[in-house]
Write a protein that holds these residues in place. Structure first.
Motif, PDB file in Angstrom:
ATOM      1  N   ARG A 167       0.862  -1.613   0.136  1.00 15.77           N
ATOM      2  CA  ARG A 167       0.152   0.017  -0.277  1.00 15.77           C
ATOM      3  C   ARG A 167       0.715   0.870   0.265  1.00 15.77           C
ATOM      4  NH1 ARG A 167      -2.084   2.242   4.745  1.00 15.77           N
ATOM      5  NH2 ARG A 167      -1.493   0.925   5.278  1.00 15.77           N
ATOM      6  N   VAL A 168       1.635   1.358   0.560  1.00 18.40           N
ATOM      7  CA  VAL A 168       2.619   2.995   0.465  1.00 18.40           C
ATOM      8  C   VAL A 168       3.892   2.661   0.491  1.00 18.40           C
ATOM      9  CG1 VAL A 168       3.997   3.572   2.784  1.00 18.40           C
ATOM     10  CG2 VAL A 168       1.918   2.671   3.680  1.00 18.40           C
ATOM     11  N   ARG A 292       5.541  16.282  -3.353  1.00 21.93           N
ATOM     12  CA  ARG A 292       4.846  15.163  -3.910  1.00 21.93           C
ATOM     13  C   ARG A 292       5.808  14.892  -5.380  1.00 21.93           C
ATOM     14  NH1 ARG A 292       0.558  19.637  -4.704  1.00 21.93           N
ATOM     15  NH2 ARG A 292      -0.382  19.161  -2.638  1.00 21.93           N
TER      16      ARG A 292
ATOM     17  N   SER B   2       1.726  13.591  -9.961  1.00 28.62           N
ATOM     18  CA  SER B   2       1.710  12.756  -9.735  1.00 28.62           C
ATOM     19  C   SER B   2       1.602  12.273  -9.119  1.00 28.62           C
ATOM     20  CB  SER B   2       3.301  12.372 -10.776  1.00 28.62           C
ATOM     21  OG  SER B   2       4.396  13.066  -9.811  1.00 28.62           O
ATOM     22  N   SER B   3       1.710  11.403  -7.724  1.00 30.03           N
ATOM     23  CA  SER B   3       1.507  10.656  -7.165  1.00 30.03           C
ATOM     24  C   SER B   3       1.234  10.886  -5.465  1.00 30.03           C
ATOM     25  CB  SER B   3       2.698  10.723  -7.010  1.00 30.03           C
ATOM     26  OG  SER B   3       3.581  11.020  -5.674  1.00 30.03           O
ATOM     27  N   TRP B   5       0.986  10.394  -1.396  1.00 29.40           N
ATOM     28  CA  TRP B   5       1.464   8.736  -0.569  1.00 29.40           C
ATOM     29  C   TRP B   5       0.573   9.617   0.934  1.00 29.40           C
ATOM     30  CZ3 TRP B   5       2.065  13.111   3.407  1.00 29.40           C
ATOM     31  CH2 TRP B   5       2.849  14.432   2.551  1.00 29.40           C
ATOM     32  N   LEU B  12      -0.721   5.247   1.280  1.00 34.15           N
ATOM     33  CA  LEU B  12      -1.073   4.953   0.031  1.00 34.15           C
ATOM     34  C   LEU B  12      -0.271   5.483  -1.699  1.00 34.15           C
ATOM     35  CD1 LEU B  12      -2.602   2.809  -2.111  1.00 34.15           C
ATOM     36  CD2 LEU B  12      -3.694   4.351  -2.535  1.00 34.15           C
ATOM     37  N   HIS B  13       0.867   4.746  -1.820  1.00 34.66           N
ATOM     38  CA  HIS B  13       1.766   5.378  -2.726  1.00 34.66           C
ATOM     39  C   HIS B  13       0.539   4.892  -4.069  1.00 34.66           C
ATOM     40  CE1 HIS B  13       5.110   6.370  -6.263  1.00 34.66           C
ATOM     41  NE2 HIS B  13       4.470   5.259  -5.831  1.00 34.66           N
ATOM     42  N   ASP B  15       0.964   5.996  -8.102  1.00 32.25           N
ATOM     43  CA  ASP B  15       2.162   6.569  -9.196  1.00 32.25           C
ATOM     44  C   ASP B  15       0.911   7.436 -11.128  1.00 32.25           C
ATOM     45  OD1 ASP B  15       3.589   7.213 -11.220  1.00 32.25           O
ATOM     46  OD2 ASP B  15       5.448   5.744 -10.649  1.00 32.25           O
ATOM     47  N   THR B  17       3.193   9.349 -13.012  1.00 31.08           N
ATOM     48  CA  THR B  17       3.132   9.738 -14.100  1.00 31.08           C
ATOM     49  C   THR B  17       3.475   9.185 -15.193  1.00 31.08           C
ATOM     50  OG1 THR B  17       4.804  10.357 -12.216  1.00 31.08           O
ATOM     51  CG2 THR B  17       5.884  10.579 -13.854  1.00 31.08           C
ATOM     52  N   LEU B  59      -2.518  15.185  -4.674  1.00 32.10           N
ATOM     53  CA  LEU B  59      -2.442  15.189  -5.778  1.00 32.10           C
ATOM     54  C   LEU B  59      -1.971  16.755  -6.687  1.00 32.10           C
ATOM     55  CD1 LEU B  59      -4.522  12.134  -7.112  1.00 32.10           C
ATOM     56  CD2 LEU B  59      -2.218  12.198  -6.691  1.00 32.10           C
TER      57      LEU B  59
END
Lengths: 475, 475
Positions: A167-168, A292, B2-3, B5, B12-13, B15, B17, B59
């Motif tokens: 998840r992280v 970010r 673009s992300s 955290w 939560l990551h 992505d 990009t 984001l």
């Protein structure tokens, strides 16, 4: 008849055999043994002795003999008898004979401002939440959790980490490929030893890193091969063509702070595939990112070629010695076998507690709180330096618990700066201390300091910051 | 842009990009990223997603874009939206794709009666007392206790053990000569590695012992040299004249049970002095002695020639991985250095807790309770065998958590006996499994079983005992 191993207040070993064999009478032998136990410190002042009845029974001798011996030693001042509280060992001020003197501790630096990198603010350790999680873990763990178990570690934490890391950090693993170890130090040592078994002789490392980690690599039997760094991280194009492995800090190069560029991540994984080698990803502070940027774990690019190493040392405390490896399938057996040989498995209680902390959501909340805390610290550092030392350049601040402060060419040399810092009671490292090859001196040898801005507790941070500004103002 | 955290419920990551770079629109990229996170399990069913506002901010995109993406995925069944409880990941029954299947666990024996030696009754672990001690330790520890510290371990426990070991086992040491390690396995490995650095190439061991321990010695680079045993313990007169060291279990030979005779203790220490070698004393169950015999630690004969190794594995639980070495002065530096390289230091919380447990007297009371418990077990074992299998001989019962049952010559061969035991659901080892040199076959190869009578919890012990009697009755 000749010894005792039980008392009311605690266990005590008394040996009368030799004295009896040498012809000493029973009462005298007992007196001698007790006197010696007091004298050499085995019976500490204040210790309550067993009742004469209990000791008599344990020794298999008449109670009166014990009464007489106690009386004699009380008369001599070794023991104290007080109505209602039994017989205790008398308080004395003399040092315990028979003990070697404590070795002199190394002269401590007068550290007033601790800005050494690599450590979190220990005052943030969530003592109450940890204890609550430990209570739940102790209440629910099956009995066999306290026994010998898998060298991988407790399934509860491996399951919790599988979900958490996915998840992280985007890590792709499962409980059968996670191994819990006592710190990244141990994990890295085990992986290096496993690689050595498979024929590796060297490990490529970033040209700046953590010297004790390099020592650990060498102790595991691998030579180190430094890779140059630039703004995009390690120059992975310089990786050797021999089979082997590379140790990287892709999220936040330690200590210079650059994230490893996406094309270099891909290139390193490609290299590992082609050479039948491995990337070891030290994600030492992956949870602490303040701006970010997409920085998932590199491990997700190829779980069969990247060993992921994570730790609770920054998010909770180094003293826990809790870290984890997400291993490629081919390395699970050798690393687990070496772990088993090294120490069987890691201690279980902290594992069960951390699993509770993660699954209850408390760990996430704690990390978020710490992240805000450290981001504030970082902002204060940046603002203070901008005001008081505008000539320095501060880098590596998008993440982590430390920053690098670079001085302009021609500024005070690093060694002199460190001497001044020491004199001002500031504890920190120069960047050159982190060099993998101390002999190497490149264009990047302008003076620079590594600032662990997370280290001091809140009440000490303003003073530490002021001392640092004063040091740099005139540097 | 673009992300992300941060979410409300946890980290939560995401992505975006690559997707953006590939030309995907913002909303579609977000939908894809979320869909993938649900699909590969990073977002588990039931997980609550951040609010559209929070995710939008993280984001750096418009809140409406998030609202639309959530709506689309809810329509597709990936997410569930419920008034008042926000958006959560939908429950699904399909397995998580992208995960490798769990490896099949080795077929477990049908163990109904666990009489394997080397383990305490884990149901005796004092959970409540441990938690209370942990609470006191957490309440009083200074912040820096959670940081990096001495490789020797926390001073609190080294101080408590200095006093405890002196009182109970007659050990003569001090906090500067104690090192805390994660199990005797690790401690022995470190000592062997230190001895190897000093030129040792072999370690003499008792001809019967613990094979995993022998593996650990070999892994540390030493060959093993078995010493014969007789009724008085190891034949130390057979010690090699080369410099080196010997590993002994003087209090209660493991597994055969004889204490090492006083003249042999003296001879071993003399040998160590003359050859500039060392005795390693594995005092694995020194606290569990049921009859009156003077058996202080051999270490007291010469603290500069005997390494004392003790553990909480039998008195509390193996899962704690808490053990200690009392080291000769000359070995403190090398062993501490090797410990530092191996894992920095042992985890601190359990150390602080055990220190509390010892200084409060709780540990003594717990050990005493266990001793009574195990003595009762032993007495039941002896009585049951006397009644149901009078032809067997039971030895090594004056101490410890196990006994050796010897069958008369001409009885069922050991291998067959073990096969029958397995078929009856009894888990135990034959004596021959403990042989240091499996090739050696001497006059002591009559069938014998090692019975860990401490292992089962109380409710299972009577049935285990009955099954053992039935096995031996016809053997």
């Amino acid at each position: 008849m000749s010894s005792s191993w039980t008392t009311f207040g605690g266990d005590l070993h008394l040996d009368l055999t030799e004295r009896r064999a040498a012809g000493t009478g029973l009462r005298a032998a007992l007196e001698d043994a007790l006197r010696e136990a007091v004298q050499d410190g085995r019976l500490a002042p204040g210790t309550r002795l067993p009742s004469s009845r209990a000791l008599g029974e344990d020794l298999g001798i008449a109670r009166n003999t014990v009464v007489e011996a106690y009386g004699q030693l009380t008369a001599e001042g070794w023991l104290t008898a007080r109505q209602g509280s039994g017989t205790t060992v008398a308080q004395r001020t003399a040092p315990r004979p028979g003990r070697r003197p404590a070795r002199p501790t190394a002269a401590r630096h007068d550290v007033r401002h601790d800005l050494m990198s690599g450590r979190p603010d220990l005052s943030l350790f969530p003592r109450t939440a940890w204890l609550a999680a430990a209570r739940r873990a102790l209440a629910t763990a099956p009995h066999d959790a306290f026994g010998y178990g898998s060298p991988l570690g407790r399934i509860e934490l491996r399951q919790a980490l599988t979900d958490y890391l996915a998840r992280v950090r985007g890590v792709r693993t499962d409980p059968d490929h996670l191994l819990l170890c006592t710190g990244v130090t141990q994990g890295l040592g085990l992986v290096c030893a496993a690689l050595r078994e498979r024929g590796a002789r060297t490990l490529a490392v970033e040209s700046y890193g953590l010297p004790p980690q390099h020592d650990g690599v060498r102790a595991a039997g691998l030579g180190i091969l430094p890779l140059p760094l630039d703004e995009a991280g390690a120059r992975v194009d310089r990786l050797d063509t021999r089979p082997g492995a590379v140790l990287l800090t892709p999220a936040h190069q330690f200590p210079t702070g650059a994230p490893l560029a996406p094309d270099r991540r891909a290139a390193a994984v490609r290299w590992a595939r082609e050479r039948n080698g491995y990337v070891i990803e030290d994600d030492y502070d992956g949870e602490f990112r303040y701006d970010r940027q997409p920085l998932g774990a590199m491990q997700a690019l190829d779980p069969e070629r990247v060993v992921y190493a994570g730790t609770a040392a920054k998010s909770l405390a180094p003293g826990l010695r809790l870290a984890w490896l997400a291993l490629p399938d081919a390395l699970v057996e050798p690393v687990a076998r070496l772990k088993s040989l090294a120490d069987g498995m890691s201690p279980v209680l902290d594992q069960l507690t951390l699993a509770e902390l993660i699954t209850s959501g408390t760990y996430d909340r704690h990390v978020r709180r710490c992240r805000l805390h450290y981001r504030r610290r970082r902002d204060q550092l940046v603002a203070a330096l901008a005001e008081h030392a505008p000539h320095v350049r501060i880098t590596g601040i998008a993440a982590g618990l430390h920053a690098v402060v670079q001085l302009p060419p021609g500024a005070t040399p690093e060694a002199e700066l460190l001497a001044r810092a020491g004199a001002a009671g500031i504890s920190l490292n120069g960047l050159s201390w982190h060099r993998a090859d101390p002999a190497e001196a490149g264009p990047d040898t302008a003076p620079a300091l590594v600032i662990g801005y997370a280290t001091p507790p809140d009440r000490d941070f303003p003073a530490a910051l002021a001392a640092l500004c004063e040091l740099l103002r005139t540097a």
